[in-house]
Design a protein around this motif. Structure first.
Motif, short mmCIF file in Angstrom:
data_model
loop_
_atom_site.label_atom_id
_atom_site.label_comp_id
_atom_site.label_asym_id
_atom_site.label_seq_id
_atom_site.Cartn_x
_atom_site.Cartn_y
_atom_site.Cartn_z
N PHE A 197 0.83 -1.21 0.00
CA PHE A 197 0.00 0.00 0.00
C PHE A 197 0.86 1.25 0.00
O PHE A 197 0.58 2.22 -0.73
N ALA A 198 1.93 1.25 0.80
CA ALA A 198 2.80 2.42 0.88
C ALA A 198 3.50 2.68 -0.44
O ALA A 198 3.62 3.84 -0.89
N VAL A 199 3.97 1.63 -1.10
CA VAL A 199 4.64 1.80 -2.39
C VAL A 199 3.68 2.39 -3.41
O VAL A 199 4.04 3.33 -4.15
N LEU A 200 2.46 1.90 -3.46
CA LEU A 200 1.48 2.43 -4.40
C LEU A 200 1.16 3.89 -4.09
O LEU A 200 1.02 4.72 -5.00
N ALA A 201 1.04 4.22 -2.80
CA ALA A 201 0.76 5.61 -2.42
C ALA A 201 1.89 6.54 -2.83
O ALA A 201 1.66 7.65 -3.34
N VAL A 202 3.14 6.10 -2.64
CA VAL A 202 4.30 6.92 -3.02
C VAL A 202 4.35 7.09 -4.53
O VAL A 202 4.68 8.17 -5.03
N VAL A 203 4.05 6.02 -5.27
CA VAL A 203 4.05 6.10 -6.73
C VAL A 203 3.02 7.12 -7.21
O VAL A 203 3.30 7.96 -8.09
N ILE A 204 1.83 7.08 -6.65
CA ILE A 204 0.77 8.03 -7.03
C ILE A 204 1.19 9.46 -6.69
O ILE A 204 1.03 10.39 -7.51
N TRP A 205 1.73 9.65 -5.49
CA TRP A 205 2.14 10.98 -5.07
C TRP A 205 3.26 11.52 -5.96
O TRP A 205 3.25 12.69 -6.35
N SER A 206 4.20 10.67 -6.32
CA SER A 206 5.30 11.10 -7.20
C SER A 206 4.78 11.46 -8.58
O SER A 206 5.23 12.43 -9.19
N GLU A 207 3.81 10.69 -9.07
CA GLU A 207 3.25 10.97 -10.39
C GLU A 207 2.47 12.28 -10.39
O GLU A 207 2.56 13.08 -11.34
N LEU A 208 1.73 12.54 -9.32
CA LEU A 208 0.99 13.79 -9.22
C LEU A 208 1.92 15.00 -9.17
O LEU A 208 1.58 16.08 -9.66
N ARG A 209 3.09 14.83 -8.59
CA ARG A 209 4.05 15.92 -8.49
C ARG A 209 4.96 16.01 -9.70
O ARG A 209 5.78 16.92 -9.79
N GLY A 210 4.84 15.06 -10.62
CA GLY A 210 5.69 15.07 -11.80
C GLY A 210 7.10 14.62 -11.54
O GLY A 210 8.01 14.93 -12.33
N GLU A 211 7.31 13.87 -10.46
CA GLU A 211 8.65 13.39 -10.14
C GLU A 211 9.02 12.22 -11.05
O GLU A 211 8.18 11.35 -11.32
N PRO A 212 10.26 12.12 -11.49
CA PRO A 212 10.65 11.00 -12.36
C PRO A 212 10.80 9.69 -11.60
O PRO A 212 10.70 8.61 -12.17
N ASP A 213 11.05 9.77 -10.28
CA ASP A 213 11.25 8.57 -9.46
C ASP A 213 10.31 8.60 -8.26
O ASP A 213 9.87 9.66 -7.81
N ALA A 214 10.03 7.41 -7.74
CA ALA A 214 9.27 7.29 -6.50
C ALA A 214 10.26 7.12 -5.36
O ALA A 214 10.93 6.09 -5.26
N ASN A 215 10.36 8.12 -4.50
CA ASN A 215 11.35 8.13 -3.43
C ASN A 215 10.67 8.12 -2.07
O ASN A 215 9.64 8.76 -1.87
N LEU A 216 11.29 7.42 -1.13
CA LEU A 216 10.77 7.37 0.23
C LEU A 216 11.93 7.14 1.18
O LEU A 216 12.75 6.22 0.96
#
Length: 453
Positions: free
Chosen positions: A326-345
């Motif tokens: 769940f956390a990985v999916l949430a980070v991926v969505i948040w990164s995509e909404l911000r236009g980030e090239p990578d999902a970082n946590l």
């Protein structure tokens, strides 16, 4: 004629184990369910009439898969022998899940390349088969320590506050400690923990046991080893602890707001907070309840379904898609909404393979829940919200129920049996299979981008 040496046969068996880990795990759990079913069919296992095949199969599966869904009233229907069989099945299932998860972690770490192996080692804390024996000992020791401590507290409380004879208090304490740590949710009281909704000496120890069991062995060991240096915790441990705290607090606040006077009207403010915490802890995925689940508001059912679906930590005794997924999916969505090239946590980049695996597990879980819900709803008199609750509870091995499990047709109960089995072993074996199937191509096709949304 060809002869093979013992060493050669051992190597062959080792290769076979690496090639068929999922098959061996499934066979082991099916064997435990079969033996448990036969034992529960014995006349001595029931207090009155012997159990039917469906009652024995459902109960054995629920115990081995540490779910807690029931089609009979456990303290009324089953005898002391039957309760002992259920307890043993719960312990086998819980220890088996933690052992299997850790062993498959070892297997994954040996089959990956060096960089991926280092990532796997950070979460499993074992990188060689030589560590298996030590890992197995740690699984048993952790269970014994937690279950022993919780059983001691519960035994004293049952004996002192509820005037139970020492033998009965000891049995109740041990049973609920084992059931709690293994996130099974079986109780020796017809109302689960409803009679103890205001008693923190009963509810809190059981909740603590479920939380520790749900964290998983790698997380607990790493926290104990690096308790003074949390900055050195692995990404897996940090995600698991963060999500556990957020879901516990958020879930408790949710229950406190949505239920209010509905199911907690007879409780004071402090007792409502305790009941909300108990419900929040057990909705992920222990299955005990200190308030009447069947009398809850529909919106509370929906919130509980979400908590059940997310579940507990990877490698723990809980179910669900796991908090890390769940956390990985949430980070991926948040990164995509911000236009980030990578999902970082936590100053770490989550690999593309991990993101794909999380998406695969989550979407398959949605399909596994939705399809049986549609089928059972079409063929039963119950509402879709009740059916969705039961199906999610079975798949996530939670055990909470709106009270309709025993009223379902036998073929619908068979569906729940299959869901409990899939939910118990599916995420573990699927995650391992996805990691082991990772392959490297010598070429890549031209890139294209279809329109999304």
């Amino acid at each position: 004629m060809r002869f093979s040496s013992p060493a050669g046969r051992d190597r062959s068996r080792g290769v076979a184990l690496q090639r068929r880990p999922g098959q061996l795990v499934i066979a082991g759990f099916l064997g435990a369910i079969a033996v448990g079913t036969l034992l529960l069919l014995l006349p001595v296992a029931a207090s009155g009439e012997p159990a039917s095949f469906m009652q024995a199969l459902f109960t054995a599966t629920s115990a081995v898969c540490v779910t807690g869904l029931i089609v009979t009233d456990t303290p009324v229907f089953w005898s002391g022998f039957g309760e002992a069989v259920i307890l043993v099945l719960i312990q086998i299932g819980g220890l088996g899940v933690m052992t299997v998860a850790s062993l498959l972690g070892v297997l994954v770490s040996r089959r990956l390349d060096l960089s991926s192996r280092l990532v796997a080692a950070a979460s499993t804390r074992t990188v060689s088969l030589g560590d298996v024996r030590r890992m197995l000992i740690r699984v048993v020791v952790l269970a014994a320590v937690v279950e022993g401590a919780v059983a001691a507290v519960l035994t004293v409380r049952f004996a002192v506050a509820y005037d139970e004879p020492f033998g009965r208090a000891l049995w109740d304490g041990v049973f609920h400690a084992v059931s709690g740590y293994n996130n099974a949710g079986f109780a020796l009281f017809s109302g689960s923990l409803m009679d103890f909704a205001s008693d923190p000496w009963i509810c809190v120890p059981i909740a603590v046991a479920t939380i520790v069991g749900g964290l998983g062995l790698p997380v607990v060991l790493e926290v104990l080893r690096e308790r003074r240096r949390p900055a050195r915790w692995s990404l897996h441990t940090k995600i698991t602890l963060l999500m556990t705290v957020l879901l516990l607090v958020g879930g408790a606040a949710f229950f406190l707001v949505t239920e209010g006077d509905a199911t907690m009207g007879n409780l004071g403010t402090a007792d409502r907070i305790l009941a909300s915490f108990t419900q929040s802890a057990n909705a992920r995925t222990a299955g005990f309840n200190s308030v009447d689940t069947g009398a809850m508001h529909t919106e509370t059912w929906l919130g509980t379904i979400i908590l059940m679906f997310i579940g507990a930590g990877s490698g723990g005794t809980g179910g669900g898609i796991k908090v890390t997924t769940f956390a990985v999916l949430a980070v991926v969505i948040w990164s995509e909404l911000r236009g980030e090239p990578d999902a970082n946590l936590f100053d770490r980049r989550i690999s593309a393979a991990t993101q794909r695996q999380a998406l695969t597990v989550a979407l398959l879980a949605v399909a596994i829940v939705v399809l049986p819900t549609l089928w059972i709803t079409a063929l039963s008199p119950f509402n879709v919200d009740q059916i969705l609750f039961e199906v999610t509870s079975a798949f996530t091995t939670t055990g909470l129920s709106t009270g309709i499990t025993a009223q379902l047709a036998w073929y619908h109960q068979v569906v729940l049996v299959v869901l409990m089995f899939i939910g118990r072993l599916g995420p573990i074996t699927l995650g391992t299979a996805l990691a082991l199937r990772a392959r490297r191509r010598l070429y890549r096709l031209p890139e294209s981008a279809p329109i999304i949304g």
